[in-house]
Design an enzyme around this catalytic site. Sequence first.
Site, PDB file in Angstrom:
ATOM      1  N   ARG A 114      41.711  34.729  44.665  1.00 15.54           N
ATOM      2  CA  ARG A 114      42.259  33.363  44.692  1.00 15.54           C
ATOM      3  C   ARG A 114      43.540  33.263  45.515  1.00 15.54           C
ATOM      4  O   ARG A 114      44.372  34.147  45.542  1.00 15.54           O
ATOM      5  CB  ARG A 114      42.560  32.898  43.270  1.00 15.54           C
ATOM      6  CG  ARG A 114      43.280  31.555  43.249  1.00 15.54           C
ATOM      7  CD  ARG A 114      43.337  30.938  41.894  1.00 15.54           C
ATOM      8  NE  ARG A 114      43.915  31.814  40.892  1.00 15.54           N
ATOM      9  CZ  ARG A 114      43.911  31.555  39.603  1.00 15.54           C
ATOM     10  NH1 ARG A 114      43.323  30.460  39.149  1.00 15.54           N
ATOM     11  NH2 ARG A 114      44.449  32.386  38.748  1.00 15.54           N
ATOM     12  N   ARG A 167      44.877  39.102  30.617  1.00 14.91           N
ATOM     13  CA  ARG A 167      44.576  37.666  30.383  1.00 14.91           C
ATOM     14  C   ARG A 167      43.185  37.497  29.785  1.00 14.91           C
ATOM     15  O   ARG A 167      42.973  36.657  28.912  1.00 14.91           O
ATOM     16  CB  ARG A 167      44.690  36.891  31.696  1.00 14.91           C
ATOM     17  CG  ARG A 167      46.134  36.692  32.133  1.00 14.91           C
ATOM     18  CD  ARG A 167      46.244  36.409  33.606  1.00 14.91           C
ATOM     19  NE  ARG A 167      45.635  35.168  33.999  1.00 14.91           N
ATOM     20  CZ  ARG A 167      45.248  34.881  35.249  1.00 14.91           C
ATOM     21  NH1 ARG A 167      45.412  35.776  36.213  1.00 14.91           N
ATOM     22  NH2 ARG A 167      44.712  33.722  35.512  1.00 14.91           N
ATOM     23  N   ARG A 211      45.549  26.722  23.533  1.00 15.77           N
ATOM     24  CA  ARG A 211      45.038  28.085  23.698  1.00 15.77           C
ATOM     25  C   ARG A 211      45.117  28.891  22.419  1.00 15.77           C
ATOM     26  O   ARG A 211      44.730  30.061  22.420  1.00 15.77           O
ATOM     27  CB  ARG A 211      45.903  28.805  24.731  1.00 15.77           C
ATOM     28  CG  ARG A 211      45.335  28.820  26.123  1.00 15.77           C
ATOM     29  CD  ARG A 211      46.445  29.293  27.022  1.00 15.77           C
ATOM     30  NE  ARG A 211      45.963  30.132  28.062  1.00 15.77           N
ATOM     31  CZ  ARG A 211      45.894  29.721  29.339  1.00 15.77           C
ATOM     32  NH1 ARG A 211      46.221  28.504  29.679  1.00 15.77           N
ATOM     33  NH2 ARG A 211      45.487  30.556  30.240  1.00 15.77           N
ATOM     34  N   ARG A 231      49.010  34.221  43.128  1.00 18.53           N
ATOM     35  CA  ARG A 231      49.765  34.143  41.874  1.00 18.53           C
ATOM     36  C   ARG A 231      50.166  35.535  41.387  1.00 18.53           C
ATOM     37  O   ARG A 231      49.404  36.481  41.500  1.00 18.53           O
ATOM     38  CB  ARG A 231      48.924  33.434  40.804  1.00 18.53           C
ATOM     39  CG  ARG A 231      49.108  31.939  40.824  1.00 18.53           C
ATOM     40  CD  ARG A 231      48.110  31.206  39.980  1.00 18.53           C
ATOM     41  NE  ARG A 231      47.949  31.700  38.618  1.00 18.53           N
ATOM     42  CZ  ARG A 231      47.198  31.090  37.711  1.00 18.53           C
ATOM     43  NH1 ARG A 231      46.573  29.956  38.020  1.00 18.53           N
ATOM     44  NH2 ARG A 231      47.062  31.580  36.499  1.00 18.53           N
TER      45      ARG A 231
HETATM   46  P1  AP5 Z   1      40.474  28.111  39.214  1.00 16.24           P
HETATM   47  O1  AP5 Z   1      39.916  26.754  39.311  1.00 16.24           O
HETATM   48  O2  AP5 Z   1      41.838  28.378  39.719  1.00 16.24           O
HETATM   49  O3  AP5 Z   1      40.294  28.677  37.712  1.00 16.24           O
HETATM   50  P2  AP5 Z   1      41.112  28.355  36.376  1.00 16.24           P
HETATM   51  O4  AP5 Z   1      40.121  28.248  35.284  1.00 16.24           O
HETATM   52  O5  AP5 Z   1      42.047  27.235  36.591  1.00 16.24           O
HETATM   53  O6  AP5 Z   1      41.863  29.746  36.227  1.00 16.24           O
HETATM   54  P3  AP5 Z   1      43.398  30.050  35.869  1.00 16.24           P
HETATM   55  O7  AP5 Z   1      43.623  31.484  36.281  1.00 16.24           O
HETATM   56  O8  AP5 Z   1      44.307  29.022  36.431  1.00 16.24           O
HETATM   57  O9  AP5 Z   1      43.350  29.960  34.329  1.00 16.24           O
HETATM   58  P4  AP5 Z   1      44.384  30.522  33.354  1.00 16.24           P
HETATM   59  O10 AP5 Z   1      43.950  29.825  32.158  1.00 16.24           O
HETATM   60  O11 AP5 Z   1      44.472  31.985  33.250  1.00 16.24           O
HETATM   61  O12 AP5 Z   1      45.795  30.172  34.040  1.00 16.24           O
HETATM   62  P5  AP5 Z   1      46.887  29.103  33.685  1.00 16.24           P
HETATM   63  O13 AP5 Z   1      47.526  28.700  34.946  1.00 16.24           O
HETATM   64  O14 AP5 Z   1      46.323  28.066  32.797  1.00 16.24           O
HETATM   65  O15 AP5 Z   1      39.425  29.085  39.971  1.00 16.24           O
HETATM   66  C1  AP5 Z   1      39.679  30.482  40.103  1.00 16.24           C
HETATM   67  C2  AP5 Z   1      39.131  30.962  41.463  1.00 16.24           C
HETATM   68  O16 AP5 Z   1      37.718  30.833  41.460  1.00 16.24           O
HETATM   69  C3  AP5 Z   1      39.613  30.148  42.677  1.00 16.24           C
HETATM   70  O17 AP5 Z   1      39.800  31.017  43.751  1.00 16.24           O
HETATM   71  C4  AP5 Z   1      38.478  29.152  42.940  1.00 16.24           C
HETATM   72  O18 AP5 Z   1      38.395  28.798  44.325  1.00 16.24           O
HETATM   73  C5  AP5 Z   1      37.258  29.947  42.489  1.00 16.24           C
HETATM   74  N1  AP5 Z   1      36.236  29.104  41.878  1.00 16.24           N
HETATM   75  C6  AP5 Z   1      36.417  28.077  41.013  1.00 16.24           C
HETATM   76  N2  AP5 Z   1      35.242  27.556  40.632  1.00 16.24           N
HETATM   77  C7  AP5 Z   1      34.287  28.280  41.269  1.00 16.24           C
HETATM   78  C8  AP5 Z   1      32.863  28.216  41.267  1.00 16.24           C
HETATM   79  N3  AP5 Z   1      32.209  27.304  40.536  1.00 16.24           N
HETATM   80  N4  AP5 Z   1      32.184  29.122  42.019  1.00 16.24           N
HETATM   81  C9  AP5 Z   1      32.858  30.042  42.760  1.00 16.24           C
HETATM   82  N5  AP5 Z   1      34.205  30.140  42.813  1.00 16.24           N
HETATM   83  C10 AP5 Z   1      34.918  29.266  42.064  1.00 16.24           C
HETATM   84  O19 AP5 Z   1      47.913  29.944  32.823  1.00 16.24           O
HETATM   85  C11 AP5 Z   1      48.668  30.984  33.395  1.00 16.24           C
HETATM   86  C12 AP5 Z   1      49.532  31.637  32.325  1.00 16.24           C
HETATM   87  O20 AP5 Z   1      50.470  30.684  31.788  1.00 16.24           O
HETATM   88  C13 AP5 Z   1      48.795  32.163  31.088  1.00 16.24           C
HETATM   89  O21 AP5 Z   1      48.251  33.461  31.298  1.00 16.24           O
HETATM   90  C14 AP5 Z   1      49.926  32.174  30.055  1.00 16.24           C
HETATM   91  O22 AP5 Z   1      50.780  33.266  30.247  1.00 16.24           O
HETATM   92  C15 AP5 Z   1      50.675  30.894  30.394  1.00 16.24           C
HETATM   93  N6  AP5 Z   1      50.117  29.745  29.666  1.00 16.24           N
HETATM   94  C16 AP5 Z   1      49.450  28.688  30.202  1.00 16.24           C
HETATM   95  N7  AP5 Z   1      49.047  27.828  29.248  1.00 16.24           N
HETATM   96  C17 AP5 Z   1      49.470  28.365  28.070  1.00 16.24           C
HETATM   97  C18 AP5 Z   1      49.329  27.962  26.715  1.00 16.24           C
HETATM   98  N8  AP5 Z   1      48.675  26.842  26.382  1.00 16.24           N
HETATM   99  N9  AP5 Z   1      49.880  28.761  25.762  1.00 16.24           N
HETATM  100  C19 AP5 Z   1      50.550  29.876  26.083  1.00 16.24           C
HETATM  101  N10 AP5 Z   1      50.705  30.328  27.341  1.00 16.24           N
HETATM  102  C20 AP5 Z   1      50.153  29.583  28.327  1.00 16.24           C
HETATM  103 MG    MG Z   2      44.151  27.012  36.601  1.00 20.28          MG
END
Ligand code: AP5
Ligand code: MG
Length: 215
Positions: free
Chosen positions: A128, A172, A89, A161
């Site tokens: 979600r 975010r 990221r 969440r």
């Molecule tokens: P979903 O599939 O859950 O989307 P996603 O892209 O996985 O979204 P996230 O919120 O999980 O991404 P993120 O990157 O913010 O979170 P992460 O957990 O990585 O879909 C979302 C919704 O839409 C669902 O309800 C689904 O049903 C719906 N949907 C999906 N596809 C659809 C479609 N085609 N049409 C209609 N509806 C649809 O990270 C969380 C936190 O962790 C970060 O903010 C940060 O604080 C930390 N973190 C994680 N990774 C790092 C890193 N590498 N470096 C630093 N901090 C990090």
């Molecule tokens: Mg995700």
Amino acid sequence: MNLILFGPPGVGKGTQSELLDLRLGIKPISSGVIFRQEIEAETDLGRLAKRYIDQGRLVPDHVTIEMMAKRMRSPDLQRKGFALDGFPRTLPQAEKLDTMLDEMGVEITRVISFEVPDETLVKRLSGRMGCTRCGAIYHRDNKPPKRDWVCDVCNSELFVRSDDQPEAIRSRLQVFHDQTQPIIEYYERTRNVLHIDGRQDPEDVYHQVIGGLGS
Ligand code: AP5
Ligand code: MG
């Protein structure tokens, strides 16, 4: 096949990882999921990560890189292929990942960039729900569970969440545009990037991905 799934919060990285795992056996490695497991287990890493995650900020690079390096060395993942979700990221994370992959002798098949406008992302994140046990992902309107707040797959309780609150969502998205989106230029220079229109429903998006991987 080893993939990097790239894109903003709510674009559908987790949803597509589920499908790739179910249908092709490609194992998801989500930094967000690993952080949430650490929070649930009340580890020191979890306590530290929670402070950043709840505010919609990135967990510091050195902490994230160390955690991901440990997970990626699992022999099981290397055998079946993996899909990185939410990592890297930042540019230091992307560069460190390349060093790790070189050391491990592992190739990335494709970087897949999912693209959806911010207003759609806000709607997706605000509705979600996720399963506390198996991690299945739902949406109040787009993909409701058959029974309220119960997972269709494993009957466990669903949860919202802590970072899917309006203020954290805004933060975010801002963090994505400021710190994460720029690394796509690094990948455009160094790898073959597949751009996917993520606005369609999950099945259509999945078919775009499979079609693109074949080309
Ligand atoms: P979903 O599939 O859950 O989307 P996603 O892209 O996985 O979204 P996230 O919120 O999980 O991404 P993120 O990157 O913010 O979170 P992460 O957990 O990585 O879909 C979302 C919704 O839409 C669902 O309800 C689904 O049903 C719906 N949907 C999906 N596809 C659809 C479609 N085609 N049409 C209609 N509806 C649809 O990270 C969380 C936190 O962790 C970060 O903010 C940060 O604080 C930390 N973190 C994680 N990774 C790092 C890193 N590498 N470096 C630093 N901090 C990090
Ligand atoms: Mg995700």
